[in-house]
Design a protein around this motif. Structure first.
Motif, PDB file in Angstrom:
ATOM      1  N   GLY A  69       0.801  -1.221   0.000  1.00 23.26           N
ATOM      2  CA  GLY A  69       0.000   0.000   0.000  1.00 23.26           C
ATOM      3  C   GLY A  69       0.827   1.260   0.000  1.00 23.26           C
ATOM      4  O   GLY A  69       0.268   2.369   0.017  1.00 23.26           O
ATOM      5  N   GLY A  70       2.154   1.105  -0.046  1.00 20.23           N
ATOM      6  CA  GLY A  70       3.021   2.274  -0.060  1.00 20.23           C
ATOM      7  C   GLY A  70       3.963   2.293  -1.242  1.00 20.23           C
ATOM      8  O   GLY A  70       4.980   2.983  -1.211  1.00 20.23           O
ATOM      9  N   GLY A  71       3.677   1.527  -2.277  1.00 15.30           N
ATOM     10  CA  GLY A  71       4.560   1.436  -3.439  1.00 15.30           C
ATOM     11  C   GLY A  71       5.309   0.120  -3.464  1.00 15.30           C
ATOM     12  O   GLY A  71       5.436  -0.572  -2.450  1.00 15.30           O
ATOM     13  N   ARG A  72       5.825  -0.260  -4.635  1.00 17.11           N
ATOM     14  CA  ARG A  72       6.474  -1.553  -4.794  1.00 17.11           C
ATOM     15  C   ARG A  72       7.836  -1.581  -4.116  1.00 17.11           C
ATOM     16  O   ARG A  72       8.545  -0.575  -4.042  1.00 17.11           O
ATOM     17  N   PHE A  73       8.200  -2.775  -3.595  1.00 15.20           N
ATOM     18  CA  PHE A  73       9.494  -2.979  -2.967  1.00 15.20           C
ATOM     19  C   PHE A  73      10.078  -4.301  -3.429  1.00 15.20           C
ATOM     20  O   PHE A  73       9.364  -5.212  -3.861  1.00 15.20           O
ATOM     21  N   ASP A  74      11.397  -4.419  -3.318  1.00 16.93           N
ATOM     22  CA  ASP A  74      12.127  -5.647  -3.654  1.00 16.93           C
ATOM     23  C   ASP A  74      13.364  -5.636  -2.770  1.00 16.93           C
ATOM     24  O   ASP A  74      14.302  -4.866  -3.015  1.00 16.93           O
ATOM     25  N   LEU A  75      13.375  -6.471  -1.728  1.00 19.05           N
ATOM     26  CA  LEU A  75      14.437  -6.344  -0.732  1.00 19.05           C
ATOM     27  C   LEU A  75      14.655  -7.638   0.040  1.00 19.05           C
ATOM     28  O   LEU A  75      13.926  -8.620  -0.118  1.00 19.05           O
ATOM     29  N   THR A  76      15.690  -7.614   0.880  1.00 18.25           N
ATOM     30  CA  THR A  76      15.986  -8.690   1.825  1.00 18.25           C
ATOM     31  C   THR A  76      15.526  -8.250   3.206  1.00 18.25           C
ATOM     32  O   THR A  76      15.736  -7.098   3.598  1.00 18.25           O
ATOM     33  N   THR A  77      14.880  -9.149   3.944  1.00 20.79           N
ATOM     34  CA  THR A  77      14.452  -8.823   5.304  1.00 20.79           C
ATOM     35  C   THR A  77      15.267  -9.624   6.312  1.00 20.79           C
ATOM     36  O   THR A  77      15.801 -10.687   5.992  1.00 20.79           O
ATOM     37  N   ARG A  78      15.345  -9.093   7.499  1.00 24.03           N
ATOM     38  CA  ARG A  78      16.027  -9.770   8.600  1.00 24.03           C
ATOM     39  C   ARG A  78      15.030 -10.131   9.697  1.00 24.03           C
ATOM     40  O   ARG A  78      13.909  -9.626   9.719  1.00 24.03           O
ATOM     41  N   LYS A  79      15.461 -10.983  10.583  1.00 25.18           N
ATOM     42  CA  LYS A  79      14.623 -11.333  11.729  1.00 25.18           C
ATOM     43  C   LYS A  79      14.250 -10.066  12.493  1.00 25.18           C
ATOM     44  O   LYS A  79      15.107  -9.246  12.814  1.00 25.18           O
ATOM     45  N   GLY A  80      12.950  -9.902  12.748  1.00 23.57           N
ATOM     46  CA  GLY A  80      12.473  -8.730  13.475  1.00 23.57           C
ATOM     47  C   GLY A  80      12.061  -7.570  12.601  1.00 23.57           C
ATOM     48  O   GLY A  80      11.568  -6.554  13.102  1.00 23.57           O
ATOM     49  N   THR A  81      12.230  -7.701  11.263  1.00 23.10           N
ATOM     50  CA  THR A  81      11.793  -6.639  10.352  1.00 23.10           C
ATOM     51  C   THR A  81      10.287  -6.429  10.484  1.00 23.10           C
ATOM     52  O   THR A  81       9.514  -7.386  10.607  1.00 23.10           O
ATOM     53  N   LEU A  82       9.862  -5.175  10.439  1.00 21.04           N
ATOM     54  CA  LEU A  82       8.454  -4.819  10.590  1.00 21.04           C
ATOM     55  C   LEU A  82       7.938  -4.124   9.336  1.00 21.04           C
ATOM     56  O   LEU A  82       8.707  -3.491   8.602  1.00 21.04           O
TER      57      LEU A  82
END
Length: 316
Positions: A69-82
């Motif tokens: 809902g805030g635009g497209r993303f393409d990324l790596t997440t880590r434990k605890g990412t919100l």
């Protein structure tokens, strides 16, 4: 994606295509919905839901693509990412590997008035700038962790706990999103403090709501929760738990009521729930506490801290 209308996140996780991935679910009378899911890699998109949804990634993922809902993303997440998904928006999420998430849904119908009052009518529901952002917040993670732990302790979060915890989390999300809530000025008026404490005592066995207490003080739930803490020193839910534990101690000492009946008398659904709460606060089970106060010389557990031992206990 399914072409069905779902009235809430709770219904989506019960009946939607991802229902089989749900590992835990706790719902508090429609005030908050907590869900934990373990999902495989692939497309995990969902239809639009009328909830603001906070998501915590419990493991991390090498690649996540989509739009919350805030635009497209393409990324790596880590434990605890919100991240926060916008209400009434069909989210797109594609993960390259299996992952585990915890989500906390705020049904807009339940929270619209709270948000308006807390932000003086300035809360940007449709374009809140934190939507779709991936961010890190130790404060939000701690609040989520505490809410899950307390929900487990009580079986499901009480309405008082759910509303108070929700206010704390939304306040922090709004601060991070650049729309801080207006601050409460001072504590409760003496008459309001007295009335609310009397009401908590009188309705100890009920699932009293933060809204009901706030109405007695003629305040919004958000401002009431902050002002109560300023006056009493602890949030309403903490004060209520203390009252319940004190009442349980009194009934264990003075009566022969079964522990199950005492649990109901102090507002818990079962003796197991009372045992979890009581043990965490008193560091001893209700049954051991009763034995100790009935025969303190013989029955006080060796692990009972000296500062919690009953006053009737004889020196050992």
């Amino acid at each position: 994606m399914e072409r069905l209308a779902f009235s809430s996140s709770s219904q989506w996780y019960r009946e939607g295509q991802q229902a089989s991935f749900v590992r835990a679910r706790k719902s508090s009378g429609g005030v908050l919905d907590l869900v934990e899911v373990a999902r495989p890699a692939g497309d995990m998109s969902r239809p639009a839901l009328p909830d603001i949804v906070l998501v915590e990634d419990m493991l991390g993922c090498r690649r996540v693509r989509g739009d919350l809902g805030g635009g497209r993303f393409d990324l790596t997440t880590r434990k605890g990412t919100l991240a926060v998904a916008a209400p009434n928006f069909a989210t797109t999420v594609i993960n390259d590997e299996s992952h585990q998430l915890r989500s906390l849904a705020f049904p807009v119908a339940q929270w619209r008035s709270v948000l308006d009052e807390a932000a003086d009518g300035r809360f940007p529901l449709d374009n809140f700038c934190i939507y779709g952002r991936v961010f890190n917040s130790p404060t939000v993670r701690s609040l989520l962790r505490n809410l899950w732990a307390l929900g487990h302790e009580e079986g499901v979060p009480s309405r008082l706990l759910a509303r108070a915890a929700g206010c704390e989390i939304l306040a922090e999300l709004c601060r991070l999103g650049g729309t801080p809530f207006t601050s409460a000025k001072g504590g409760l008026a003496p008459w309001a403090e007295r009335r609310c404490l009397e009401l908590l005592q009188a309705r100890l066995s009920e699932d009293i709501s933060l809204d009901a207490l706030a109405a007695e003080a003629r305040l919004s739930p958000f401002h009431f929760a902050r002002m109560f803490k300023q006056s009493i020193g602890v949030p309403p839910r903490v004060y209520l738990t203390r009252l319940r534990v004190e009442k349980a101690c009194d009934l264990l000492e003075r009566t022969d009521l079964p522990v199950t009946q005492i649990a109901l008398e102090v507002g818990y659904s079962s003796n197991q729930v009372l045992a979890r709460v009581f043990t965490r606060h008193m560091r001893v089970t209700p049954s051991d506490y009763r034995r100790a106060v009935r025969d303190p010389v013989r029955s006080i557990p060796s692990q009972w801290p000296a500062d919690l031992a009953p006053a009737t206990a004889a020196p050992r």
